[in-house]
Design a protein around this motif. Structure first.
Motif, PDB file in Angstrom:
ATOM      1  N   TYR A  61      38.356  35.461  59.136  1.00  0.00           N
ATOM      2  CA  TYR A  61      37.386  35.564  58.049  1.00  0.00           C
ATOM      3  C   TYR A  61      37.353  36.977  57.481  1.00  0.00           C
ATOM      4  O   TYR A  61      37.725  37.938  58.133  1.00  0.00           O
ATOM      5  N   VAL A  90      46.623  34.200  49.816  1.00  0.00           N
ATOM      6  CA  VAL A  90      45.726  34.551  50.924  1.00  0.00           C
ATOM      7  C   VAL A  90      46.501  35.353  51.972  1.00  0.00           C
ATOM      8  O   VAL A  90      45.999  36.349  52.498  1.00  0.00           O
ATOM      9  N   ASN A  94      37.105  33.235  53.245  1.00  0.00           N
ATOM     10  CA  ASN A  94      38.242  32.548  53.873  1.00  0.00           C
ATOM     11  C   ASN A  94      37.763  31.535  54.922  1.00  0.00           C
ATOM     12  O   ASN A  94      38.463  31.267  55.888  1.00  0.00           O
ATOM     13  N   LEU A 109      37.499  30.754  49.540  1.00  0.00           N
ATOM     14  CA  LEU A 109      38.524  31.767  49.281  1.00  0.00           C
ATOM     15  C   LEU A 109      38.104  33.082  49.941  1.00  0.00           C
ATOM     16  O   LEU A 109      36.906  33.331  50.115  1.00  0.00           O
ATOM     17  N   PRO A 110      39.061  33.929  50.269  1.00  0.00           N
ATOM     18  CA  PRO A 110      38.675  35.239  50.806  1.00  0.00           C
ATOM     19  C   PRO A 110      37.857  36.044  49.790  1.00  0.00           C
ATOM     20  O   PRO A 110      36.919  36.749  50.146  1.00  0.00           O
TER      21      PRO A 110
END
Ligand code: NAP
Length: 465
Positions: free
Chosen positions: A425, A455, A85, A46-47
Motif C-alpha cells: 500500500y 503501478v 493501491n 489506484l496508488p
C-alpha cells in the motif's frame, strides 16, 4: 463508563473508500466539525489519489487540477491516513473493514459506462469514451490499449462534456498537447494520428446539448480546426426556442453554434462536425472491425413532464468511420458487500444513507457521496455540498451509533491486516514522493508533470526514493 464517540479520548473512526473529490470533501466536512474528533482512513484502488481530477479532467484543462491543493491540505491533517493501491472488495473486504470503523463512506464514483444498446456496439473500433479518457490521462488500467488512429474520421456519440473533451483531444495539434500532462503513450499515438474529422452525434437538438459554453467556445479556438454545424440543424422547434428563453447555457450554446455555422471552413483544416437529431442504430463492421455507423434521423417529442425526447423518424444514413467512441454517460458498478440500485447504477441510498436495495431498510453506519450517490452528473464543485449533506446525516446518526468494539480501536490493526496480506500500500507520503518525481520530470520538458502510468513503475520508484 462508556466514552463519548468523537472526543479526544474516543475519536470517531471513519473509513472512506475512494479518493476523488467527493471522498475528499467528505473528509474535509468531518474535519471541519469543531466539536468532533475524528480519525479518517482513506482507501483507494489506484496508488495515486484524486480520482477523476487526475484520471478524468482533460490534460489541456490544467487550471481545474489546482483543486488538488485543497486535497493536499486535508491529507496533511494528522488524523488522516491514506492507503493507496488497496482495492475494496478484494484486497480488503466489507467484512474486514466494518468492525474497524464506526462509520464508512463510499465515494467510489461511477467506474463503468452506459451502453447504447445497439447491434455492433462491441466490435473492435467501438469503445466507451471513458476508456479513451483514462488512456490519454495515464490511468494504469488503460495504458496498454491501442486505438487505431489511422482513420480519417472518428465518430463520437453524445453531447456531454466528456464527448467535448474526447473530440478536442482528437484534433488538438500534438505540439499543444505536449505542453500538458497528457500520458506520453497517448501523445506519441496522437502524433501519428491521421484523424482529420470528428463527427459528434447529438440525439436531440442543439438546445438540449449537455455540454457547457466554455467547452463549445474552445472548439472555435483550436489551431487548424474548424467547427462545422449545418444550418438545418439550427432550425429549432417551438419547445426548443422556449428553452432558450429560460436556459442561459442553452442560449449561449446556440449562439456559438450559429456563429460557427456562418464560418467558411478552410479545406486544409481538420473538422469537428456537430450533427443534431440523429441516433446511431447500428455499428457496422467487417471482419469484426468497425467500418461505419448507421444513424437514424430523429424528431423531438414533448413529454408529459415537459422534457423533449428524441424519436426516430425511419430515415436512415450511413456514416463511414473506423473508430467510434460512445460518450453517453458513466455508470456505477456494484461494490462487494454494499447494496446497489440497478435502476440508477448507484449505491442504494436515501440522501447519502445507505439502504438495503430490496427492503429499503437503513444499513447503519454506512454512507455514500458523489457519483456513487447521485449518479454521474455535475462538476467537481458539485461534490462539495453533496458530501457536506452526507456528513450532516452521519453527524445526526452519531446519537444512535453502534460503536466498534474497544479491541478494534487500535490504529495499527488495519496496517497489520494489509501487511499480513502482503499488500504494497501507498501512504500519502509515498504519493508526495511520486508527485515530486512526476513534477520534476515534467519540469525538464516544460510540462506540469510527466505521469507514471504503471503501478509497477510507481512501486519501483518508491523503492529507490
Ligand atoms: P452527460 O453530461 O450526462 O452527457 C451524456 C450525453 O449522452 C448527453 O448528450 C445525452 O443526450 C447523450 N446520450 C445518452 N444516451 C444516449 C444514447 N443512447 N444515444 C445517444 N446519445 C445519448 O455525461 P458526460 O459527458 O459523461 O459527463 C458526466 C458529467 O461530468 C457531466 O455532469 C459533465 O458536465 C461532467 N464533466 C464536466 C467537464 C467539465 O467541466 N469540463 C468535463 C467532463 C465531464 P440526452 O441529453 O439526449 O440524454
Amino acid at each position: 463508563m462508556e466514552e463519548k464517540v468523537g472526543t479526544e479520548a474516543r475519536p470517531l473512526r471513519v473509513a472512506i473508500i475512494g479518493a476523488g473529490p467527493a471522498a475528499y470533501y467528505a473528509a474535509e466536512a468531518l474535519f471541519k466539525q469543531a466539536e468532533l474528533v475524528c480519525k479518517i482512513d482513506m482507501f483507494n484502488r489506484l496508488p495515486t489519489p484524486f480520482g477523476l481530477v487526475r484520471e478524468g479532467v482533460a490534460p489541456d484543462h490544467e487550471s481545474i487540477k489546482a483543486v488538488t491543493r485543497i486535497y493536499d491540505r486535508i491529507s496533511a491533517n494528522p488524523n488522516f491516513r491514506y492507503f493507496g493501491n488497496v482495492t475494496f472488495g478484494t484486497d480488503v473486504t466489507h467484512e474486514d473493514l466494518r468492525p474497524l470503523y464506526d462509520q464508512i463512506i463510499y465515494g467510489v464514483g461511477a467506474q463503468s459506462d452506459r451502453k447504447m444498446g445497439i447491434p455492433g456496439e462491441d466490435l473492435e473500433g467501438s469503445y466507451p469514451a471513458t476508456i479513451f479518457v483514462g488512456w490519454y490521462n495515464g490511468r494504469p488500467d488503460y495504458c496498454d490499449l491501442k486505438f487505431d488512429l489511422s482513420q480519417e474520421r472518428v465518430i463520437v456519440v453524445g453531447n456531454g462534456n466528456v464527448a467535448m473533451d474526447v473530440t478536442r483531444i482528437l484534433v488538438t495539434p500534438p505540439d499543444e498537447l505536449a505542453k500538458t500532462d497528457i500520458a506520453d503513450h497517448a501523445l506519441e499515438a496522437l502524433r501519428q494520428s491521421k484523424v482529420r474529422e470528428v463527427v459528434m452525434l447529438g440525439r436531440r437538438g442543439p438546445a438540449q446539448a449537455a455540454f457547457t459554453n466554455p467547452e463549445l467556445k474552445e472548439f472555435g479556438e483550436i489551431e487548424g480546426v474548424d467547427p462545422i454545424v449545418g444550418p438545418a440543424d439550427l432550425e429549432l422547434d417551438e419547445s426548443s426556442l422556449a428553452t432558450l428563453e429560460s436556459d442561459k447555457t442553452a442560449r449561449k450554446n446556440v449562439e456559438l453554434l450559429r456563429a460557427y455555422a456562418t464560418r467558411t471552413a478552410n479545406p486544409d483544416h481538420s473538422r469537428i462536425v456537430m450533427r443534431y437529431l440523429v441516433s446511431p442504430v447500428e455499428v457496422i463492421g467487417e471482419d469484426g472491425k468497425v467500418t461505419a455507423v448507421k444513424i437514424e434521423k430523429n424528431r423531438l417529442e414533448l413529454q408529459s413532464n415537459g422534457s423533449l425526447r428524441a424519436v426516430g423518424t425511419g430515415e436512415f444514413e450511413t456514416l463511414e468511420a473506423g473508430l467510434i467512441f460512445r460518450s453517453v454517460g458513466y455508470r456505477g458498478v456494484p461494490l462487494q458487500g454494499v447494496p446497489f440500485d440497478e435502476s440508477t447504477g448507484t449505491i442504494a441510498n436515501v440522501a447519502g444513507r445507505i439502504i438495503h436495495a430490496s427492503t429499503g431498510d437503513l444499513v447503519p453506519g454506512e454512507y455514500v457521496v458523489g457519483w456513487a450517490k447521485r449518479g454521474p452528473s455535475g462538476i467537481i464543485g458539485t461534490n462539495k455540498p453533496d458530501s457536506v449533506a452526507t456528513v450532516a446525516a452521519m453527524l445526526e446518526d452519531l446519537a444512535g451509533l453502534s460503536p466498534i468494539a474497544d479491541d478494534k480501536r487500535d490504529l495499527s490493526l488495519v496496517e497489520n491486516l494489509l501487511k499480513e496480506r502482503n499488500l504494497k500500500y501507498i501512504t500519502y507520503e509515498d504519493w508526495l514522493k511520486l508527485n515530486k518525481i512526476e513534477v520534476s520530470r515534467g519540469a525538464e520538458q516544460g510540462r506540469s508533470r510527466v505521469k507514471f502510468t504503471r503501478v509497477s513503475d510507481m512501486l519501483e520508484a518508491l523503492t529507490q526514493n
